[in-house]
Structure formats: C-alpha cells, structure tokens
Design a protein around this motif. Sequence first.
Motif, PDB file in Angstrom:
ATOM      1  N   SER A   1       8.160   5.032   2.179  1.00  0.00           N
ATOM      2  CA  SER A   1       7.161   6.045   1.819  1.00  0.00           C
ATOM      3  C   SER A   1       6.720   5.865   0.374  1.00  0.00           C
ATOM      4  O   SER A   1       6.674   6.828  -0.410  1.00  0.00           O
ATOM      5  CB  SER A   1       7.732   7.446   2.023  1.00  0.00           C
ATOM      6  OG  SER A   1       8.113   7.646   3.379  1.00  0.00           O
TER       7      SER A   1
ATOM      8  N   GLN B   1       0.829  -1.201   0.000  1.00  0.00           N
ATOM      9  CA  GLN B   1       0.000   0.000   0.000  1.00  0.00           C
ATOM     10  C   GLN B   1       0.866   1.254   0.000  1.00  0.00           C
ATOM     11  O   GLN B   1       2.010   1.234   0.479  1.00  0.00           O
ATOM     12  CB  GLN B   1      -0.916  -0.002   1.218  1.00  0.00           C
ATOM     13  CG  GLN B   1      -2.043  -1.024   1.146  1.00  0.00           C
ATOM     14  CD  GLN B   1      -3.044  -0.865   2.278  1.00  0.00           C
ATOM     15  OE1 GLN B   1      -2.709  -0.390   3.356  1.00  0.00           O
ATOM     16  NE2 GLN B   1      -4.280  -1.267   2.035  1.00  0.00           N
ATOM     17  N   ALA B   2       0.305   2.318  -0.495  1.00  0.00           N
ATOM     18  CA  ALA B   2       1.005   3.599  -0.464  1.00  0.00           C
ATOM     19  C   ALA B   2       1.416   3.929   0.971  1.00  0.00           C
ATOM     20  O   ALA B   2       0.654   3.715   1.918  1.00  0.00           O
ATOM     21  CB  ALA B   2       0.109   4.694  -1.021  1.00  0.00           C
ATOM     22  N   GLY B   3       2.629   4.422   1.091  1.00  0.00           N
ATOM     23  CA  GLY B   3       3.180   4.713   2.398  1.00  0.00           C
ATOM     24  C   GLY B   3       3.961   3.576   3.002  1.00  0.00           C
ATOM     25  O   GLY B   3       4.654   3.752   4.019  1.00  0.00           O
ATOM     26  N   GLY B   4       3.875   2.407   2.396  1.00  0.00           N
ATOM     27  CA  GLY B   4       4.551   1.230   2.916  1.00  0.00           C
ATOM     28  C   GLY B   4       6.008   1.145   2.493  1.00  0.00           C
ATOM     29  O   GLY B   4       6.554   2.062   1.860  1.00  0.00           O
ATOM     30  N   SER B   5       6.629   0.016   2.850  1.00  0.00           N
ATOM     31  CA  SER B   5       8.055  -0.192   2.592  1.00  0.00           C
ATOM     32  C   SER B   5       8.299  -1.580   2.017  1.00  0.00           C
ATOM     33  O   SER B   5       7.504  -2.501   2.224  1.00  0.00           O
ATOM     34  CB  SER B   5       8.848  -0.057   3.901  1.00  0.00           C
ATOM     35  OG  SER B   5       8.681   1.211   4.492  1.00  0.00           O
TER      36      SER B   5
ATOM     37  N   ARG C   1      13.687   8.805   0.360  1.00  0.00           N
ATOM     38  CA  ARG C   1      12.730   7.712   0.574  1.00  0.00           C
ATOM     39  C   ARG C   1      13.373   6.340   0.355  1.00  0.00           C
ATOM     40  O   ARG C   1      12.975   5.368   1.000  1.00  0.00           O
ATOM     41  CB  ARG C   1      11.538   7.865  -0.382  1.00  0.00           C
ATOM     42  CG  ARG C   1      10.768   9.154  -0.207  1.00  0.00           C
ATOM     43  CD  ARG C   1       9.488   9.138  -1.039  1.00  0.00           C
ATOM     44  NE  ARG C   1       9.724   9.027  -2.478  1.00  0.00           N
ATOM     45  CZ  ARG C   1       9.275   8.032  -3.234  1.00  0.00           C
ATOM     46  NH1 ARG C   1       8.563   7.058  -2.706  1.00  0.00           N
ATOM     47  NH2 ARG C   1       9.537   8.013  -4.538  1.00  0.00           N
TER      48      ARG C   1
ATOM     49  N   SER D   1      -2.967   2.548  -4.162  1.00  0.00           N
ATOM     50  CA  SER D   1      -3.336   3.815  -3.507  1.00  0.00           C
ATOM     51  C   SER D   1      -4.428   3.605  -2.473  1.00  0.00           C
ATOM     52  O   SER D   1      -5.012   2.543  -2.358  1.00  0.00           O
ATOM     53  CB  SER D   1      -3.820   4.810  -4.564  1.00  0.00           C
ATOM     54  OG  SER D   1      -4.893   4.267  -5.298  1.00  0.00           O
TER      55      SER D   1
ATOM     56  N   LYS E   1       4.914   5.353  -3.150  1.00  0.00           N
ATOM     57  CA  LYS E   1       3.825   6.045  -3.837  1.00  0.00           C
ATOM     58  C   LYS E   1       3.386   5.200  -5.035  1.00  0.00           C
ATOM     59  O   LYS E   1       4.185   4.423  -5.567  1.00  0.00           O
ATOM     60  CB  LYS E   1       4.308   7.410  -4.338  1.00  0.00           C
ATOM     61  CG  LYS E   1       4.924   8.288  -3.277  1.00  0.00           C
ATOM     62  CD  LYS E   1       5.495   9.556  -3.897  1.00  0.00           C
ATOM     63  CE  LYS E   1       6.147  10.441  -2.853  1.00  0.00           C
ATOM     64  NZ  LYS E   1       6.721  11.672  -3.471  1.00  0.00           N
TER      65      LYS E   1
END
Length: 127
Positions: free
Chosen positions: A85, A13-17, A67, A127, A87
């Motif tokens: 982070s 998911q967005a924001g993940g690593s 990032r 997203s 996107k």
Amino acid sequence: QERLVESGGGLVQAGGSLRLSCAASGRPFSSCAMGWFRQAPGKEREFVAAITWSGTNTYYADSVKGRFTISRDNAKNTVYLQLGSLKPEDTAAYYCAADRNYYSPYAPRSINDYRDWGQGTQVTVSS
C-alpha cells in the motif's frame, strides 16, 4: 569484513508493493537484531522496522504499521522488508542495519544502537 547489501528498490505506483532484501556477511548477523531505516531528501534518517535475532518480535514505525512487514531467514543471513500500500511519502533511500549486541531480547529503534549499515536502496513511489 562486515557487510550488508540491500536490493529490491525501484519505482512503483502508489498502492503498489515491493520487497526489499538485505544480505549480511562477515559476522554472525543471525544472532543480531536487524532494522530498516529510511531517509528522504532533506530529512533525517528515520526508523521503519526492526526484528529480534530470533524473529520472534517485530517493531514498526506508526507510519508503516499495517502496510510493511519485516522478516528474516537466518539460514540465508537475509532480512526482508515487504512494502505494501505504498504512498508517495514512502519515497526514500532504505537502509538495513545490524544491532551492536548479540542475542538481545528486543530490537532497538535508535540509529545509535546499530553498528553496521548497508549502502541503501532507493524506493520511489509515484502518485
């Protein structure tokens, strides 16, 4: 025979690593600069990050600076790319590559400077 094998891609998911790995074999890759590139559908392959053979210097594309982190473990002949982070626009196939030269004081950004390439690992950011 020279070989680079990437792993660690996936859906996030967005924001993940994610952490990508590139295992190298077949020539003294520990003496070569290493790079990561990515290619999204319909787009050209682009530079993401690179690291000198010693690990002393690292270079990043502006789009990932702050990032992503590139690192290497020469004892394991492995290069890593820590993605943070994330996107949706980071979605792409990610490739590692090895410099043509040995013991260069810098790591190149141009695709043409790299001789060996892995098969790629897919990163998909929702997203």
